[in-house]
Design an enzyme around this catalytic site. Structure first.
Site, PDB file in Angstrom:
ATOM      1  N   ARG A  34       0.827  -1.214   0.000  1.00  0.00           N
ATOM      2  CA  ARG A  34       0.000   0.000   0.000  1.00  0.00           C
ATOM      3  C   ARG A  34       0.859   1.260   0.000  1.00  0.00           C
ATOM      4  O   ARG A  34       0.567   2.234  -0.705  1.00  0.00           O
ATOM      5  CB  ARG A  34      -0.920  -0.022   1.221  1.00  0.00           C
ATOM      6  N   TRP A  38       2.224   1.765  -3.478  1.00  0.00           N
ATOM      7  CA  TRP A  38       1.132   2.160  -4.372  1.00  0.00           C
ATOM      8  C   TRP A  38       0.817   3.644  -4.192  1.00  0.00           C
ATOM      9  O   TRP A  38       0.696   4.387  -5.169  1.00  0.00           O
ATOM     10  CB  TRP A  38      -0.098   1.301  -4.073  1.00  0.00           C
ATOM     11  N   HIS A  39       0.707   4.068  -2.945  1.00  0.00           N
ATOM     12  CA  HIS A  39       0.347   5.463  -2.686  1.00  0.00           C
ATOM     13  C   HIS A  39       1.497   6.416  -3.017  1.00  0.00           C
ATOM     14  O   HIS A  39       1.252   7.551  -3.406  1.00  0.00           O
ATOM     15  CB  HIS A  39      -0.124   5.634  -1.238  1.00  0.00           C
ATOM     16  N   ASP A  40       2.736   5.965  -2.872  1.00  0.00           N
ATOM     17  CA  ASP A  40       3.859   6.823  -3.253  1.00  0.00           C
ATOM     18  C   ASP A  40       3.879   7.047  -4.756  1.00  0.00           C
ATOM     19  O   ASP A  40       4.168   8.142  -5.222  1.00  0.00           O
ATOM     20  CB  ASP A  40       5.189   6.216  -2.796  1.00  0.00           C
ATOM     21  N   ASN A  51      -3.877   8.419   2.772  1.00  0.00           N
ATOM     22  CA  ASN A  51      -2.635   7.818   3.265  1.00  0.00           C
ATOM     23  C   ASN A  51      -2.686   7.487   4.752  1.00  0.00           C
ATOM     24  O   ASN A  51      -1.658   7.177   5.353  1.00  0.00           O
ATOM     25  CB  ASN A  51      -1.457   8.755   2.973  1.00  0.00           C
TER      26      ASN A  51
END
Length: 119
Positions: A28, A31-33, A65
């Protein structure tokens, strides 16, 4: 970039992720970065992507986030032990290791990402 650092860090990450059952949060985090990439913008770092920006404010505090500070804190000792590895590479490496640690394939990776200075 020192290859030995990457090889050793990867081995340490695999062990840590397996022992701490933290694979999902590592995937996760990566993915968010990388999720802020915009191909319409030509210049870096303005175009976003897997650049380590998620470790900085205000990005780490965005609602989407929530909870990812825990993953960043998991990676801080690795960053200290392997200072030659950028945050951007470390985050993506942790995700690839997480996939492998949970029975997925070994993902071919390219390293050399440059960290941004803020989020």
């Amino acid at each position: 970039m020192v290859l030995e650092e990457y090889v050793n860090c990867r081995a340490d990450l695999l062990k840590f992720i397996d022992e701490n059952n933290c694979a999902p949060i590592m995937v996760r985090l990566a993915w968010h970065d990388s999720g802020n990439f915009d191909q319409r913008i030509e210049s870096f770092p303005e175009r976003g992507g897997a650049n380590g920006s998620i470790i900085h404010e205000p990005e780490i505090s965005y609602g989407a986030n929530a909870g990812l500070t825990k993953a960043v804190n998991f990676l801080k000792p690795f960053k200290q032990k392997y200072p030659g590895i950028s945050w951007a590479d470390l985050i993506q490496m942790a995700s690839a290791c997480a996939i492998q640690a949970t029975g997925g394939p070994v993902l071919p990776m390219r390293y050399g990402r440059v960290d941004v200075k803020d989020g």
